[in-house]
Design an enzyme around this catalytic site. Structure first.
Site, PDB file in Angstrom:
ATOM      1  NE  ARG A 144      44.674  45.627  41.535  1.00  0.00           N
ATOM      2  CZ  ARG A 144      44.047  44.508  41.064  1.00  0.00           C
ATOM      3  NH1 ARG A 144      42.825  44.753  41.325  1.00  0.00           N
ATOM      4  NH2 ARG A 144      44.635  43.383  40.503  1.00  0.00           N
ATOM      5  CB  ILE A 174      43.710  40.262  42.689  1.00  0.00           C
ATOM      6  CG1 ILE A 174      43.214  40.113  44.210  1.00  0.00           C
ATOM      7  CG2 ILE A 174      42.015  41.115  43.072  1.00  0.00           C
ATOM      8  CD1 ILE A 174      43.581  41.344  45.257  1.00  0.00           C
ATOM      9  CB  SER A 175      40.228  39.713  38.122  1.00  0.00           C
ATOM     10  OG  SER A 175      39.704  38.225  38.153  1.00  0.00           O
ATOM     11  CB  ALA A 176      43.712  43.051  35.027  1.00  0.00           C
TER      12      ALA A 176
END
Length: 221
Positions: free
Chosen positions: A52, A84-86
């Site tokens: 990530r 970036i989404s959780a």
């Protein structure tokens, strides 16, 4: 003369080791498992595999692996314009999609990281296309996907409302890492904002608008 045996000394992890990306990534996945957001071994394996932090090099590694959104771009006045989404939300969406090896997937709203997770789930026999209307976003996604070995993901700069009726995946239509101007029929407008997405439906036929359609590919050495 024999040496006296004292208590066994174990060396605790150093601060550097605790902050290594792999250690932070596995710790995050452990948290998602404990919270019930990850339910299958396939989603777990994908989250443990994809780095990530490589999709958010502008933030500290610890921030990239926090269970929260990871900001990647800001407006001049400091507001977050792209992120970036959780991880918990991405895990929930991936579990809800029930993707399998060989599936062809269209992701609406690019960023790169989520497309890499999907690529792990569908495998070499599957196909992943990620689309965004913002060329800066697709340029960024292309760079990071290539750098992390996911160059088989197809990145498009396009308006999701105007995609070619042929030649693009129909298996799933998902909302990805950022708000897109057009989300299509796959999710409602809460899907990217933290609420549980509904199961996607097949996208309807759409007309081609070539001026919004460009494929981004990895630069070959």
């Amino acid at each position: 003369m024999t040496r006296s045996k004292g208590p066994r000394v174990t060396t605790p992890p150093t601060t550097a080791q605790e902050h290594e990306p792999s250690a932070l990534r596995h710790r995050l996945v452990d948290q998602l498992l404990a919270a019930g957001h990850v339910r299958t071994t396939t989603v777990e394996a994908a989250l443990r595999s994809v780095p990530r932090h490589a999709f958010a090099p502008e933030v500290p590694v610890q921030t990239a692996y926090a269970d929260d959104i990871t900001p990647t771009r800001h407006t001049p006045d400091g507001r977050i314009s792209s992120s970036i989404s959780a991880p918990w939300l991405q895990a929930v969406m991936l579990e809800s999609a029930r993707l399998r090896s060989g599936h062809h997937v269209l992701e609406v709203g690019s960023g790169g990281y989520n497309a890499a997770l999907i690529a792990e789930l569908v495998g070499r026999t599957g196909q992943v296309t990620t689309v965004d209307i913002d060329p800066d976003v697709t340029d960024r996604a292309t760079r990071f996907l290539c750098a992390t070995g996911y160059d088989r993901v197809r990145v498009l700069t396009a308006d999701a409302e105007h995609l070619p009726p042929r030649g693009h995946p129909r298996r799933r239509l998902r909302c990805g890492d950022r708000h897109s101007r057009h989300l299509g029929s796959a999710v409602d407008h809460h899907g990217c904002g933290g609420r549980t997405p509904r199961r996607p439906a097949a996208p309807p036929p759409v007309r081609v608008v070539h001026r919004f359609h460009q494929t981004r590919r990895c630069a070959r050495q």
